[in-house]
Design a protein around this motif. Structure first.
Motif, PDB file in Angstrom:
ATOM      1  N   LYS A  96      36.825  36.068  45.920  1.00 47.31           N
ATOM      2  CA  LYS A  96      36.597  34.552  45.546  1.00 47.31           C
ATOM      3  C   LYS A  96      35.703  35.227  44.908  1.00 47.31           C
ATOM      4  O   LYS A  96      36.010  33.880  43.680  1.00 47.31           O
ATOM      5  N   ASP A  97      34.811  35.287  44.827  1.00 47.87           N
ATOM      6  CA  ASP A  97      33.948  35.790  43.197  1.00 47.87           C
ATOM      7  C   ASP A  97      34.458  36.438  41.960  1.00 47.87           C
ATOM      8  O   ASP A  97      34.785  35.589  40.562  1.00 47.87           O
ATOM      9  N   ASP A  98      35.944  36.830  41.890  1.00 41.90           N
ATOM     10  CA  ASP A  98      36.163  37.187  41.379  1.00 41.90           C
ATOM     11  C   ASP A  98      37.941  36.202  40.473  1.00 41.90           C
ATOM     12  O   ASP A  98      38.042  36.097  39.586  1.00 41.90           O
ATOM     13  N   LEU A  99      38.401  35.515  41.638  1.00 41.32           N
ATOM     14  CA  LEU A  99      38.530  34.198  41.003  1.00 41.32           C
ATOM     15  C   LEU A  99      37.898  33.557  40.429  1.00 41.32           C
ATOM     16  O   LEU A  99      38.731  32.424  39.389  1.00 41.32           O
ATOM     17  N   SER A 100      36.680  33.534  40.006  1.00 39.98           N
ATOM     18  CA  SER A 100      35.919  31.973  39.825  1.00 39.98           C
ATOM     19  C   SER A 100      35.856  32.715  38.814  1.00 39.98           C
ATOM     20  O   SER A 100      35.766  33.642  38.190  1.00 39.98           O
ATOM     21  N   LYS A 128      34.197  37.394  49.993  1.00 40.23           N
ATOM     22  CA  LYS A 128      33.804  36.688  49.261  1.00 40.23           C
ATOM     23  C   LYS A 128      33.983  37.500  47.526  1.00 40.23           C
ATOM     24  O   LYS A 128      33.753  36.874  46.472  1.00 40.23           O
ATOM     25  N   ASP A 129      34.195  38.652  47.663  1.00 42.41           N
ATOM     26  CA  ASP A 129      34.223  39.226  46.572  1.00 42.41           C
ATOM     27  C   ASP A 129      35.464  38.817  45.230  1.00 42.41           C
ATOM     28  O   ASP A 129      35.893  39.285  44.688  1.00 42.41           O
TER      29      ASP A 129
END
Length: 63
Positions: A59-63, A56-57
């Protein structure tokens, strides 16, 4: 990892430790094994939750 999951996993791990200790004290191999199994299951769940958190972290960084 949600706080509820953390509490459940820690409770299962503590229960496993208690079962294993009781099994050691009473020379009950079944109880020792059951306690060790409970601890291993709790640790595996915790590891899985850590992997989900890391994903999740990322994914959040890539957003």
């Amino acid at each position: 990892m949600g706080i509820g999951d953390k509490i459940k996993n820690k409770a299962q791990e503590a229960s496993g430790k208690a079962k294993e200790a009781l099994g050691d004290a009473t020379d009950n191999e079944r109880l020792q094994a059951e306690g060790a199994k409970d601890q291993a299951a709790a640790k595996a769940k915790q590891a899985g939750e850590h992997v989900k958190d890391a994903a999740k972290d990322i994914k959040d960084d890539l957003s």
